[in-house]
Design a protein around this motif. Structure first.
Motif, PDB file in Angstrom:
ATOM      1  N   VAL A  96     -81.136 -55.422  15.233  1.00 40.41           N
ATOM      2  CA  VAL A  96     -81.658 -54.212  14.795  1.00 40.41           C
ATOM      3  C   VAL A  96     -83.201 -54.845  14.105  1.00 40.41           C
ATOM      4  CG1 VAL A  96     -81.756 -52.248  13.085  1.00 40.41           C
ATOM      5  CG2 VAL A  96     -79.920 -52.672  14.645  1.00 40.41           C
ATOM      6  N   ALA A  97     -82.901 -55.713  13.265  1.00 44.40           N
ATOM      7  CA  ALA A  97     -84.065 -56.325  12.623  1.00 44.40           C
ATOM      8  C   ALA A  97     -85.383 -56.806  13.472  1.00 44.40           C
ATOM      9  CB  ALA A  97     -83.663 -57.184  11.631  1.00 44.40           C
ATOM     10  N   SER A  98     -84.751 -57.426  14.577  1.00 43.48           N
ATOM     11  CA  SER A  98     -85.701 -57.904  15.726  1.00 43.48           C
ATOM     12  C   SER A  98     -86.399 -56.663  16.092  1.00 43.48           C
ATOM     13  CB  SER A  98     -84.975 -58.831  16.465  1.00 43.48           C
ATOM     14  OG  SER A  98     -84.004 -58.084  17.377  1.00 43.48           O
ATOM     15  N   VAL A  99     -85.779 -55.919  16.500  1.00 45.82           N
ATOM     16  CA  VAL A  99     -86.570 -54.627  17.288  1.00 45.82           C
ATOM     17  C   VAL A  99     -87.226 -53.907  16.179  1.00 45.82           C
ATOM     18  CG1 VAL A  99     -86.067 -52.297  18.274  1.00 45.82           C
ATOM     19  CG2 VAL A  99     -84.545 -54.429  18.781  1.00 45.82           C
ATOM     20  N   GLU A 100     -86.995 -53.712  15.009  1.00 50.88           N
ATOM     21  CA  GLU A 100     -87.708 -53.012  14.003  1.00 50.88           C
ATOM     22  C   GLU A 100     -88.981 -53.812  13.475  1.00 50.88           C
ATOM     23  OE1 GLU A 100     -87.096 -50.011  12.220  1.00 50.88           O
ATOM     24  OE2 GLU A 100     -85.459 -49.555  13.878  1.00 50.88           O
ATOM     25  N   SER A 101     -88.723 -55.129  13.598  1.00 57.22           N
ATOM     26  CA  SER A 101     -90.031 -56.167  13.367  1.00 57.22           C
ATOM     27  C   SER A 101     -90.789 -55.836  14.250  1.00 57.22           C
ATOM     28  CB  SER A 101     -89.513 -57.516  13.007  1.00 57.22           C
ATOM     29  OG  SER A 101     -88.612 -57.614  12.091  1.00 57.22           O
ATOM     30  N   ALA A 102     -90.723 -55.783  15.469  1.00 58.77           N
ATOM     31  CA  ALA A 102     -91.602 -55.434  16.589  1.00 58.77           C
ATOM     32  C   ALA A 102     -92.419 -54.244  16.309  1.00 58.77           C
ATOM     33  CB  ALA A 102     -91.081 -55.762  17.950  1.00 58.77           C
ATOM     34  N   ILE A 103     -91.728 -53.203  15.948  1.00 63.09           N
ATOM     35  CA  ILE A 103     -92.449 -51.847  15.290  1.00 63.09           C
ATOM     36  C   ILE A 103     -93.134 -51.899  14.164  1.00 63.09           C
ATOM     37  CG2 ILE A 103     -92.168 -49.331  15.236  1.00 63.09           C
ATOM     38  CD1 ILE A 103     -89.562 -49.776  16.781  1.00 63.09           C
ATOM     39  N   PHE A 104     -92.518 -52.338  12.978  1.00 64.35           N
ATOM     40  CA  PHE A 104     -93.377 -52.340  11.725  1.00 64.35           C
ATOM     41  C   PHE A 104     -94.039 -53.691  11.112  1.00 64.35           C
ATOM     42  CE2 PHE A 104     -89.270 -49.391  11.051  1.00 64.35           C
ATOM     43  CZ  PHE A 104     -90.242 -48.400  11.519  1.00 64.35           C
ATOM     44  N   GLY A 105     -93.850 -54.657  11.845  1.00 61.82           N
ATOM     45  CA  GLY A 105     -94.343 -55.971  11.639  1.00 61.82           C
ATOM     46  C   GLY A 105     -95.814 -55.901  11.506  1.00 61.82           C
ATOM     47  N   PRO A 106     -96.519 -55.187  12.310  1.00 60.04           N
ATOM     48  CA  PRO A 106     -98.140 -55.063  12.091  1.00 60.04           C
ATOM     49  C   PRO A 106     -98.201 -54.151  10.672  1.00 60.04           C
ATOM     50  CG  PRO A 106     -97.517 -54.392  14.440  1.00 60.04           C
ATOM     51  CD  PRO A 106     -96.255 -54.599  13.842  1.00 60.04           C
ATOM     52  N   GLY A 161     -73.712 -52.471  10.971  1.00 53.88           N
ATOM     53  CA  GLY A 161     -74.861 -53.537  10.846  1.00 53.88           C
ATOM     54  C   GLY A 161     -74.787 -53.912   9.321  1.00 53.88           C
ATOM     55  N   TYR A 162     -74.484 -53.007   8.698  1.00 46.28           N
ATOM     56  CA  TYR A 162     -74.460 -53.323   7.070  1.00 46.28           C
ATOM     57  C   TYR A 162     -73.422 -54.671   6.816  1.00 46.28           C
ATOM     58  CZ  TYR A 162     -76.994 -49.364   5.752  1.00 46.28           C
ATOM     59  OH  TYR A 162     -77.880 -48.335   5.689  1.00 46.28           O
ATOM     60  N   TRP A 163     -72.327 -54.833   7.594  1.00 43.77           N
ATOM     61  CA  TRP A 163     -71.456 -55.812   7.489  1.00 43.77           C
ATOM     62  C   TRP A 163     -71.659 -56.740   8.777  1.00 43.77           C
ATOM     63  CZ3 TRP A 163     -70.160 -50.570   6.895  1.00 43.77           C
ATOM     64  CH2 TRP A 163     -69.960 -50.288   5.971  1.00 43.77           C
ATOM     65  N   ASN A 164     -71.902 -56.235   9.772  1.00 46.26           N
ATOM     66  CA  ASN A 164     -72.110 -57.394  10.868  1.00 46.26           C
ATOM     67  C   ASN A 164     -73.420 -57.879  11.028  1.00 46.26           C
ATOM     68  OD1 ASN A 164     -72.494 -57.997  13.800  1.00 46.26           O
ATOM     69  ND2 ASN A 164     -70.196 -57.610  13.742  1.00 46.26           N
ATOM     70  N   THR A 165     -73.355 -59.313  10.802  1.00 48.74           N
ATOM     71  CA  THR A 165     -74.872 -59.995  11.020  1.00 48.74           C
ATOM     72  C   THR A 165     -75.540 -59.885  12.184  1.00 48.74           C
ATOM     73  OG1 THR A 165     -73.907 -61.587   9.213  1.00 48.74           O
ATOM     74  CG2 THR A 165     -76.085 -62.197  10.518  1.00 48.74           C
ATOM     75  N   GLY A 166     -74.450 -60.039  13.372  1.00 45.68           N
ATOM     76  CA  GLY A 166     -75.264 -59.799  14.662  1.00 45.68           C
ATOM     77  C   GLY A 166     -75.977 -58.646  14.921  1.00 45.68           C
ATOM     78  N   PHE A 181     -83.085 -48.634   7.064  1.00 46.95           N
ATOM     79  CA  PHE A 181     -82.399 -49.522   6.060  1.00 46.95           C
ATOM     80  C   PHE A 181     -81.834 -50.859   6.268  1.00 46.95           C
ATOM     81  CE2 PHE A 181     -81.762 -45.399   4.152  1.00 46.95           C
ATOM     82  CZ  PHE A 181     -81.607 -45.457   2.730  1.00 46.95           C
ATOM     83  N   LEU A 182     -81.661 -51.027   7.628  1.00 43.84           N
ATOM     84  CA  LEU A 182     -81.163 -52.462   7.917  1.00 43.84           C
ATOM     85  C   LEU A 182     -82.250 -53.448   7.710  1.00 43.84           C
ATOM     86  CD1 LEU A 182     -78.544 -51.733  10.832  1.00 43.84           C
ATOM     87  CD2 LEU A 182     -78.081 -52.507   8.497  1.00 43.84           C
ATOM     88  N   TRP A 183     -83.338 -52.758   8.428  1.00 47.19           N
ATOM     89  CA  TRP A 183     -84.806 -53.763   8.451  1.00 47.19           C
ATOM     90  C   TRP A 183     -84.979 -54.090   6.978  1.00 47.19           C
ATOM     91  CZ3 TRP A 183     -89.944 -52.860   6.998  1.00 47.19           C
ATOM     92  CH2 TRP A 183     -90.768 -54.014   7.656  1.00 47.19           C
ATOM     93  N   LEU A 184     -85.311 -52.999   6.181  1.00 49.79           N
ATOM     94  CA  LEU A 184     -85.569 -53.173   4.708  1.00 49.79           C
ATOM     95  C   LEU A 184     -84.634 -54.338   3.860  1.00 49.79           C
ATOM     96  CD1 LEU A 184     -86.395 -49.713   3.703  1.00 49.79           C
ATOM     97  CD2 LEU A 184     -87.968 -51.779   3.871  1.00 49.79           C
ATOM     98  N   ARG A 185     -83.330 -54.301   4.261  1.00 51.82           N
ATOM     99  CA  ARG A 185     -82.424 -54.837   3.736  1.00 51.82           C
ATOM    100  C   ARG A 185     -82.653 -56.496   4.343  1.00 51.82           C
ATOM    101  NH1 ARG A 185     -76.648 -56.895   4.719  1.00 51.82           N
ATOM    102  NH2 ARG A 185     -75.722 -56.779   3.171  1.00 51.82           N
ATOM    103  N   TRP A 186     -82.825 -56.506   5.545  1.00 57.24           N
ATOM    104  CA  TRP A 186     -82.992 -57.721   6.280  1.00 57.24           C
ATOM    105  C   TRP A 186     -84.196 -58.620   5.580  1.00 57.24           C
ATOM    106  CZ3 TRP A 186     -87.309 -59.144   9.444  1.00 57.24           C
ATOM    107  CH2 TRP A 186     -87.288 -60.367  10.155  1.00 57.24           C
ATOM    108  N   LYS A 187     -85.400 -57.682   5.373  1.00 59.06           N
ATOM    109  CA  LYS A 187     -86.599 -58.313   4.753  1.00 59.06           C
ATOM    110  C   LYS A 187     -86.328 -58.728   3.269  1.00 59.06           C
ATOM    111  CE  LYS A 187     -90.446 -57.753   5.541  1.00 59.06           C
ATOM    112  NZ  LYS A 187     -91.517 -58.788   6.121  1.00 59.06           N
TER     113      LYS A 187
END
Length: 295
Positions: free
Chosen positions: A121-131, A111-116, A228-234
């Protein structure tokens, strides 16, 4: 001498007692001895047997124990199989769950190289850490995630690392090095040849140690890579709030989250690592967890 021959020799109580005296008076096999040093406690027959069987070998002006590390363990009652090459330590193996976790961790790592993969991962993590991210500043979100990842990393490493077996591997390698150094100092070519054979037989120890140490890392990566992927995405995807521009740090002052702070490492990554290391140290002390072979 071969381990089975030495074990058989030590079954003779008289020879065993003689060797214990020699071991003690040679300061654990580190000093040379002459006949006059032990004649008050050993018979000439005992002394001669030790030399004849190559338990004692010529060294300079006297005699020295050929393999003091091995003799020490046998005199101490250790299992002779621990000296019989790699068979003394059972080779570690991964369970099916370990292998599956390793494969999934590699997929997440892509996922560090593959945007998909990163977006999923970011969408799933956002649902968890978003609040949480919506209630506190971003630098505190990183602190929270660093504490969480530090906690489960410390617990997993403490629970999954077989410290006893890892110590056995390290002890055997240390013993081989010490015996090799002693044989070189004595100029004992025969002992060096035997030790070379042992080193070849113990070559699998490196792989065994790697498998032992990497097993907890697989499970740690399985949980840490998504963070890491979620933080990088943010940070790099422009998903931070309007006021979340960066951080004020000592010496450097005000820096943005994407600014290189330590070499090529960006501010958000440095801040995460600092918080994570501090959290792991605190967790180890509070809960008394061990993550290595030392106590």
């Amino acid at each position: 001498m071969p381990i089975d021959q030495l074990v058989t020799l030590l079954e003779n109580e008289s020879i065993r007692e003689a060797l214990m005296i020699v071991y003690e008076r040679s300061d654990g096999g580190t000093e040379e001895l002459e006949w006059r040093d032990v004649r008050d406690a050993l018979s000439s027959e005992q002394w001669g047997t030790l030399i004849e069987q190559e338990v004692l070998v010529s060294a300079g002006s006297g005699f020295a124990i050929a393999e003091p590390g091995r003799v020490e363990r046998l005199l101490g009652g250790d299992d002779p199989s621990e000296d019989a090459g790699t068979d003394g330590i059972e080779s570690p193996s991964w369970t099916t769950a370990d292998k599956a976790a390793g494969a999934f961790a590699l997929l997440l790592f892509a996922g560090y190289w593959n945007t998909g993969i990163r977006d999923i991962v970011a969408s799933v993590e956002s649902a968890i850490f978003g609040p949480v991210a919506g209630l506190v500043p971003f630098h505190l979100v990183i602190v929270f995630l660093a504490v969480v990842t530090g906690f489960y990393s410390t617990v997993l490493q403490s629970r999954l690392l077989d410290r006893e077996k890892l110590e056995q591997y390290k002890q055997r390698m240390t013993d081989l090095q010490e015996r090799t150094a002693a044989a070189k100092e004595r100029g004992d070519e025969e002992a060096l040849e035997r030790l070379q054979e042992e080193r070849m037989a113990a070559a699998g120890d490196q792989l065994g140690m790697f498998k032992l140490q990497f097993r907890p890392m697989v499970w740690i990566m399985l949980l840490t890579i998504p963070v890491f992927l979620w933080l990088r995405w943010k940070v790099r995807g422009g998903h931070l709030g309007t006021g979340e521009t960066g951080l004020v740090v000592p010496i450097a002052g005000a820096v943005t989250w994407q600014q290189s702070l330590v070499g090529p490492m960006q501010t958000w990554l440095v801040w995460y690592f600092c918080c994570s290391m501090a959290a792991r140290q605190l967790i180890q002390k509070v809960f008394g967890l061990r993550t290595g072979t030392s106590s």
